[in-house]
Design a protein around this motif. Structure first.
Motif, short mmCIF file in Angstrom:
data_model
loop_
_atom_site.label_atom_id
_atom_site.label_comp_id
_atom_site.label_asym_id
_atom_site.label_seq_id
_atom_site.Cartn_x
_atom_site.Cartn_y
_atom_site.Cartn_z
N MET A 46 10.67 -22.34 1.31
CA MET A 46 9.50 -21.94 0.55
C MET A 46 8.89 -20.65 1.12
N GLN A 47 8.88 -20.53 2.41
CA GLN A 47 8.36 -19.33 3.03
C GLN A 47 9.23 -18.12 2.71
N LEU A 48 10.55 -18.30 2.74
CA LEU A 48 11.46 -17.20 2.37
C LEU A 48 11.28 -16.81 0.91
N ALA A 49 11.08 -17.79 0.04
CA ALA A 49 10.88 -17.51 -1.38
C ALA A 49 9.61 -16.70 -1.59
N GLN A 50 8.54 -17.03 -0.87
CA GLN A 50 7.29 -16.28 -1.01
C GLN A 50 7.45 -14.85 -0.51
N MET A 51 8.16 -14.67 0.58
CA MET A 51 8.37 -13.33 1.12
C MET A 51 9.20 -12.48 0.15
N ALA A 52 10.26 -13.07 -0.40
CA ALA A 52 11.10 -12.34 -1.35
C ALA A 52 10.33 -12.02 -2.62
N HIS A 53 9.59 -12.99 -3.14
CA HIS A 53 8.84 -12.81 -4.38
C HIS A 53 7.83 -11.67 -4.24
N ALA A 54 7.07 -11.69 -3.19
CA ALA A 54 6.02 -10.68 -3.01
C ALA A 54 6.60 -9.30 -2.74
N THR A 55 7.65 -9.22 -1.94
CA THR A 55 8.24 -7.92 -1.62
C THR A 55 8.86 -7.27 -2.84
N VAL A 56 9.66 -8.03 -3.60
CA VAL A 56 10.26 -7.48 -4.82
C VAL A 56 9.18 -7.07 -5.81
N ALA A 57 8.11 -7.86 -5.90
CA ALA A 57 7.03 -7.53 -6.83
C ALA A 57 6.37 -6.20 -6.47
N MET A 58 6.12 -5.96 -5.19
CA MET A 58 5.51 -4.70 -4.78
C MET A 58 6.39 -3.51 -5.15
N LEU A 59 7.68 -3.61 -4.87
CA LEU A 59 8.60 -2.52 -5.20
C LEU A 59 8.75 -2.36 -6.72
N PHE A 60 8.74 -3.48 -7.43
CA PHE A 60 8.83 -3.46 -8.89
C PHE A 60 7.64 -2.71 -9.48
N MET A 61 6.44 -3.01 -8.99
CA MET A 61 5.25 -2.34 -9.51
C MET A 61 5.31 -0.84 -9.26
N ALA A 62 5.78 -0.46 -8.10
CA ALA A 62 5.89 0.98 -7.81
C ALA A 62 6.88 1.65 -8.76
N GLY A 63 8.00 1.00 -9.04
CA GLY A 63 8.99 1.57 -9.95
C GLY A 63 8.47 1.66 -11.37
N ALA B 3 0.83 -1.21 0.00
CA ALA B 3 0.00 0.00 0.00
C ALA B 3 0.86 1.25 0.00
N LEU B 4 1.91 1.26 0.81
CA LEU B 4 2.77 2.43 0.88
C LEU B 4 3.52 2.66 -0.42
N ALA B 5 4.07 1.58 -1.01
CA ALA B 5 4.87 1.72 -2.22
C ALA B 5 4.00 2.12 -3.42
N ILE B 6 2.90 1.43 -3.64
CA ILE B 6 2.09 1.67 -4.84
C ILE B 6 1.27 2.94 -4.70
N LEU B 7 0.52 3.08 -3.62
CA LEU B 7 -0.30 4.27 -3.45
C LEU B 7 0.57 5.51 -3.24
N GLY B 8 1.69 5.34 -2.54
CA GLY B 8 2.60 6.48 -2.34
C GLY B 8 3.20 6.95 -3.65
N THR B 9 3.57 6.01 -4.52
CA THR B 9 4.12 6.38 -5.83
C THR B 9 3.07 7.08 -6.69
#
Length: 336
Positions: free
Chosen positions: A261-278, A89-95
């Motif tokens: 698997m849990q670490l992979a999901q956390m990394a995947h989702a976090t990078v995706a959120m920042l990617f979308m904002a960029g 929410a912060l990354a996408i809406l803030g951007t």
């Protein structure tokens, strides 16, 4: 009168009862006077912190089924349900808010000299195909990925259970299968444009002078300026991180356990959120933010004055190559 055998049975019975009584008294002495269910010896939290995973006993070949408790799962769930939603929410809406504010302040970057009516080729057909293939896949991946994080709290109340379930099933298939052309697109972008996206001193000067976005200055730039180079490396590095972590999730437990698997999901989702904002910033510049920019990928050509203002070094290089190509080659004098 009692017989001898009857007396013997009474004696042995009395001895056995005495032994049982003594044993009961000893066991009672070993028990605490008050049982504290909150004591550390029986605390569930204390027990779960002793081992990262608590296994049970199973009789089937799949050893993963033996996991009874995995304490990190609580941290993973909290991150996915609370922290990740906050980051997104912060990354996408803030951007989005920042881009709207910037547009209201700066407005569209116009071609100062106006359109010349002359065009110069900027991207060929194959380059545009790769760009739009990757961009189209990314948009679908972004929308379907956001459904995983925000769909239940936002869409479920609006669509209802049946419609939301049907949408989520199709979103899952689209997200999985479109990852393959997206992967191909990221690889082709890296191969096609790597040589033009190596940072150099020209980029430092471009940044210092605002890149033609802040203010009215138009610093010189080659085919790709510093801003476009930043987008290129964001796509290559961020896309690669999403691809690798995404395939770990698509093909689970191939060399990974529950924790990985849990670490992979956390990394995947976090990078995706920042990617979308960029990418929102990239879309802004390529559409409403700059006059003539969309034509580069829409038609493949740009106006000559636009190229001169935003990519003067590249335009000079193109003009030099064009002159060299049309210049007649020297021929040897005929033999006498």
């Amino acid at each position: 009168m009692m017989t001898f055998s009857a007396r013997l049975r009474v004696v042995f019975g009395a001895l056995a009862f005495s032994v049982l009584l003594i044993a009961a008294q000893a066991a009672r002495a070993e028990q605490p006077a008050v049982i504290d269910p909150d004591a550390s010896a029986v605390s569930e939290d204390h027990l779960l912190q002793q081992e990262p995973i608590i296994d049970g006993r199973i009789s089937i070949p799949d050893t993963r089924a033996a996991v009874l408790e995995q304490p990190f799962g609580r941290d993973w769930r909290y991150y996915r349900v609370v922290i990740l939603r906050g980051i997104g929410a912060l990354a996408i809406l803030g951007t989005l808010a920042a881009l709207v504010a910037f547009y209201l302040w700066r407005g569209k970057v116009r071609i100062e000299k106006g359109r010349s009516g002359r065009k110069v080729l900027r991207f060929n057909g194959f380059e545009r195909f790769v760009h739009w293939m990757t961009a189209s896949c990314f948009i679908v991946l972004a929308v379907t990925g956001l459904n995983i994080t925000f769909g239940r709290p936002l869409l479920l109340p609006l669509l209802g259970l049946d419609a939301f379930s049907a949408w989520s099933v199709w979103a899952k298939y689209a997200h999985n299968y479109l990852s393959f052309p997206f992967t191909l697109g990221v690889f082709l972008i890296f191969v096609m444009w790597l040589t033009g996206n190596i940072p150099n001193r020209t980029d430092v000067e471009w940044i210092k002078r605002g890149g033609g976005i802040v203010g009215r200055d138009h610093p010189p730039a080659a085919r790709f300026n510093a801003g476009q180079k930043a987008v290129f490396w964001m796509v290559v590095l961020g896309g690669s991180a999403m691809v690798l972590s995404g395939y770990l999730l698509m093909f689970p437990f191939y060399g990974t356990g529950i924790y990985e698997m849990q670490l992979a999901q956390m990394a995947h989702a976090t990078v995706a959120m920042l990617f979308m904002a960029g990418i929102l910033g990239h879309i802004y510049i390529g559409t409403v933010g700059m006059e003539g920019a969309f034509e580069a990928m829409g038609e493949g050509t740009v106006d000559l004055n636009w190229a001169e203002e935003h990519h003067s070094l590249w335009l000079e290089e193109e003009a030099t190559q064009s002159r060299d190509a049309t210049r007649p080659r020297a021929t040897a004098p005929p033999a006498e």
